[in-house]
Design an enzyme around this catalytic site. Structure first.
Site, PDB file in Angstrom:
ATOM      1  N   SER A 255     -15.955 -28.271  29.945  1.00 56.63           N
ATOM      2  CA  SER A 255     -14.718 -28.976  30.119  1.00 56.63           C
ATOM      3  C   SER A 255     -14.796 -30.058  28.963  1.00 56.63           C
ATOM      4  O   SER A 255     -15.155 -29.813  27.718  1.00 56.63           O
ATOM      5  CB  SER A 255     -14.846 -29.981  31.462  1.00 56.63           C
ATOM      6  OG  SER A 255     -15.930 -30.977  31.277  1.00 56.63           O
ATOM      7  N   LYS A 256     -13.603 -30.595  29.075  1.00 57.54           N
ATOM      8  CA  LYS A 256     -13.185 -31.647  27.787  1.00 57.54           C
ATOM      9  C   LYS A 256     -14.482 -32.493  27.333  1.00 57.54           C
ATOM     10  O   LYS A 256     -14.924 -32.928  26.250  1.00 57.54           O
ATOM     11  CB  LYS A 256     -12.323 -32.675  28.346  1.00 57.54           C
ATOM     12  CG  LYS A 256     -10.824 -32.279  28.070  1.00 57.54           C
ATOM     13  CD  LYS A 256     -10.337 -33.169  26.790  1.00 57.54           C
ATOM     14  CE  LYS A 256      -9.340 -32.192  26.355  1.00 57.54           C
ATOM     15  NZ  LYS A 256      -9.793 -31.503  25.079  1.00 57.54           N
ATOM     16  N   ARG A 257     -15.356 -32.778  28.376  1.00 59.88           N
ATOM     17  CA  ARG A 257     -16.743 -33.727  27.986  1.00 59.88           C
ATOM     18  C   ARG A 257     -17.555 -33.097  27.030  1.00 59.88           C
ATOM     19  O   ARG A 257     -18.211 -33.684  26.204  1.00 59.88           O
ATOM     20  CB  ARG A 257     -17.630 -33.702  29.550  1.00 59.88           C
ATOM     21  CG  ARG A 257     -17.229 -34.690  30.423  1.00 59.88           C
ATOM     22  CD  ARG A 257     -18.245 -34.779  31.481  1.00 59.88           C
ATOM     23  NE  ARG A 257     -18.421 -33.492  32.056  1.00 59.88           N
ATOM     24  CZ  ARG A 257     -19.414 -32.729  31.715  1.00 59.88           C
ATOM     25  NH1 ARG A 257     -20.617 -33.271  31.264  1.00 59.88           N
ATOM     26  NH2 ARG A 257     -19.362 -31.617  32.403  1.00 59.88           N
ATOM     27  N   HIS A 258     -17.275 -31.712  27.081  1.00 57.80           N
ATOM     28  CA  HIS A 258     -17.929 -30.964  25.920  1.00 57.80           C
ATOM     29  C   HIS A 258     -17.429 -30.851  24.399  1.00 57.80           C
ATOM     30  O   HIS A 258     -17.966 -30.085  23.678  1.00 57.80           O
ATOM     31  CB  HIS A 258     -18.215 -29.411  26.479  1.00 57.80           C
ATOM     32  CG  HIS A 258     -19.123 -29.523  27.560  1.00 57.80           C
ATOM     33  ND1 HIS A 258     -18.806 -29.298  28.781  1.00 57.80           N
ATOM     34  CD2 HIS A 258     -20.436 -29.705  27.850  1.00 57.80           C
ATOM     35  CE1 HIS A 258     -19.777 -29.181  29.827  1.00 57.80           C
ATOM     36  NE2 HIS A 258     -20.660 -29.486  29.208  1.00 57.80           N
ATOM     37  N   GLY A 259     -16.410 -31.703  24.208  1.00 54.92           N
ATOM     38  CA  GLY A 259     -15.710 -31.632  23.067  1.00 54.92           C
ATOM     39  C   GLY A 259     -14.508 -30.879  23.159  1.00 54.92           C
ATOM     40  O   GLY A 259     -14.060 -30.614  24.208  1.00 54.92           O
TER      41      GLY A 259
END
Ligand code: GLU
Length: 515
Positions: A255-259
């Site tokens: 997800s976005k959390r991973h960049g």
């Protein structure tokens, strides 16, 4: 598989947002499979969610596919004999098939309200049961149905799921089979008459003669419903290949959390399409030969096999992607990279905007040489301007930083000052400067001649010769090949760039004056 039948696959995105790594891996595997077998790769737009679908996402996803080189030979933007290829343009077709299923009693009207369905679901959840449609409207007497219709009661159209089991042989997951008692009668048309994904998808895949449905494993539960719909419609189902979920390095769903995850963002940051394609191809697939990891799209296409796709989740590792991108950057000539990288230099104010540049081709050619000198230091192209400090005279950016420091006078780094401290070293630098000041034009050839002159005059050689010259020319004690750097300084100074590049003589004067 029926080898006679020409392979036809499709990528069927919903234009509800930017396409991300997972969608593109799906598109890529379809493209590779079609390419491997000389088949057709189709683009179909699944925009039945009218509220969330937007034309700009459709445009963006087509641009992303083109940028990645995943060209489609049929579908939206290309045409073909199975169109239209946008689901919102096919509602008449879906309605016709809905009518047919209703007439054949393979589908029925369900008058349950959303609240009613929700209450049942909650009850089931409280009892820890699988949420399933109660079947309340499955066998409504015709009289009751007519009465509700007369009263204008809203209804959805549901497929009548038959008893028994439903299954398919997935090319990745193997045999997948479940009891149909575990499948709610799928809604085919919503109460506003709009068709659902599971219904459109089946009709389209059948009418568009799709032979292989390759998509994310999140769709596995849909596939059971779809196989039942194929049966009811009298269509032969295609082969299915479900691709495992992509996880982040922490084992959580990517997800976005991973960049960065959207293709648009990778592109903006200067990842090369061929590196992304290479990296994404290895997410779940691997070639039969071990070891090698760098492949062109054509090389992958030549060996791609759905039979070698694994069902265990693939891990998206940004560090590995950076390594791969770096590898591609380093094998791509600077003059080629300059075309893509120029906007980053323009934005940083290091070169003029192409349309305001009196000689953009000369700038590009020079930029290509700059890039060749510094590219080993970057993971993606947006880091190039900040990595060009050795040319422009600013300190190197730390850890992937992309911002370029404001213009400032040339600075002599401490290590360079130390390198020039011994009298023999200083003598070498001064002799080099003396020879340089006496020359009209400096280039790689004159540099070699001057080296010879300094060597003869000072009797220094090897590192004792080169190191002081490097320090006095660059203000640093290490850096790229001096011979090429000198020519880049000289040509850069002549180009009259918006951010000044000091000539060799200017540099020598400035640095030697600082000792
Ligand atoms: N529109 C669906 C999606 O984006 C397509 C699924 C499929 O390939 O059938 O997930």
């Amino acid at each position: 598989m029926d080898m006679q039948k020409p392979v036809r696959v499709r990528f069927a995105p919903s234009p509800t947002g930017f396409i991300h790594v997972g969608n593109v891996r799906t598109a890529l595997f379809n493209w590779l499979w079609a390419g491997r077998l000389g088949g057709t790769f189709m683009l179909r737009i699944e925009d039945t969610d009218a509220e969330r679908s937007e034309a700009r996402y459709e445009e963006q996803l087509m641009e992303d596919l083109r940028w990645l080189g995943l060209d489609w030979n049929e579908g939206v933007g290309r045409g073909g004999d199975c169109g239209p290829y946008r689901q919102s343009d096919r509602y008449g077709i879906y309605r016709e098939y809905a009518r047919r299923l209703l007439d054949e009693d393979k589908a029925y009207r369900c008058f349950c309200s959303a609240e009613e369905l929700d209450a049942v679901r909650q009850e089931q959840a409280a009892k820890k049961e699988t949420p399933l449609y109660s079947g309340k409207c499955r066998h409504l007497p015709q009289g009751e149905v007519d009465e509700k219709l007369r009263a204008g009661a809203p209804f959805t159209l549901r497929l009548r799921v038959r008893p028994g089991t439903v299954g398919f042989d997935d090319l990745v997951f193997g045999r997948v089979e479940i009891a149909t008692s575990m499948v709610s009668d799928p809604v085919l048309l919503r109460s506003d008459g709009s068709p659902t994904y599971n219904f459109c998808c089946v009709i389209d895949d059948a009418l568009m003669r799709i032979t292989h449905v390759i998509r994310g494993d999140g769709h596995l539960p849909n596939t059971h419903r779809q196989v039942l719909a194929y049966e009811a419609l009298g269509f032969a189902p295609p082969r299915f290949a479900h691709l495992s979920t992509i996880l982040g390095p922490d084992g959580q769903k990517l997800s976005k959390r991973h960049g960065a995850t959207s293709i648009e963002e990778f592109r903006r940051r200067g990842y090369l399409p061929e590196a992304l394609v290479n990296y994404l191809a290895l997410l779940g697939w691997s070639p039969a030969t071990d070891g090698e990891e760098i492949f062109s799209a054509d090389e992958i296409k030549a060996q791609f096999d759905l039979g070698r796709v694994v069902k265990s989740p693939a891990v998206f590792d940004p560090a590995k992607l950076d390594w791969m991108n770096r590898t591609y950057i380093n094998k791509t000539p600077g003059e080629v990279l300059a075309k893509t990288a120029r906007p980053y230099f323009e934005e940083a104010g290091l070169v003029a905007d192409a349309d305001a540049d009196p000689d953009p081709a000369a700038t590009d050619a020079w930029l290509g040489r700059v890039i060749d000198l510094v590219k080993t230091h970057v993971d993606h192209l947006d880091q190039l301007p900040a990595a060009s400090g050795v040319v422009y005279g600013f300190a190197d950016a730390a850890g992937g930083e992309t911002a370029v420091p404001p213009e400032a006078p040339l600075a002599l780094e401490d290590a360079a000052r130390a390198a020039l401290a011994p009298p023999e070293a200083r003598a070498v630098a001064e002799e080099f400067a003396r020879l340089a000041y006496g020359r009209e034009r400096l280039d790689s050839e004159s540099y070699r001649e001057m080296l010879g002159g300094v060597k003869a005059a000072t009797k220094q050689k090897g590192r004792n010769l080169y190191h002081p010259i490097r320090a006095a020319l660059t203000g640093r004690d290490s850096g790229p090949d001096l011979e090429r750097l000198i020519a880049v300084y000289e040509d850069g100074a002549r180009l009259g760039l918006p951010r000044k590049v000091a000539s060799c003589k200017e540099r020598l004067r400035a640095f030697l004056a600082m000792l």
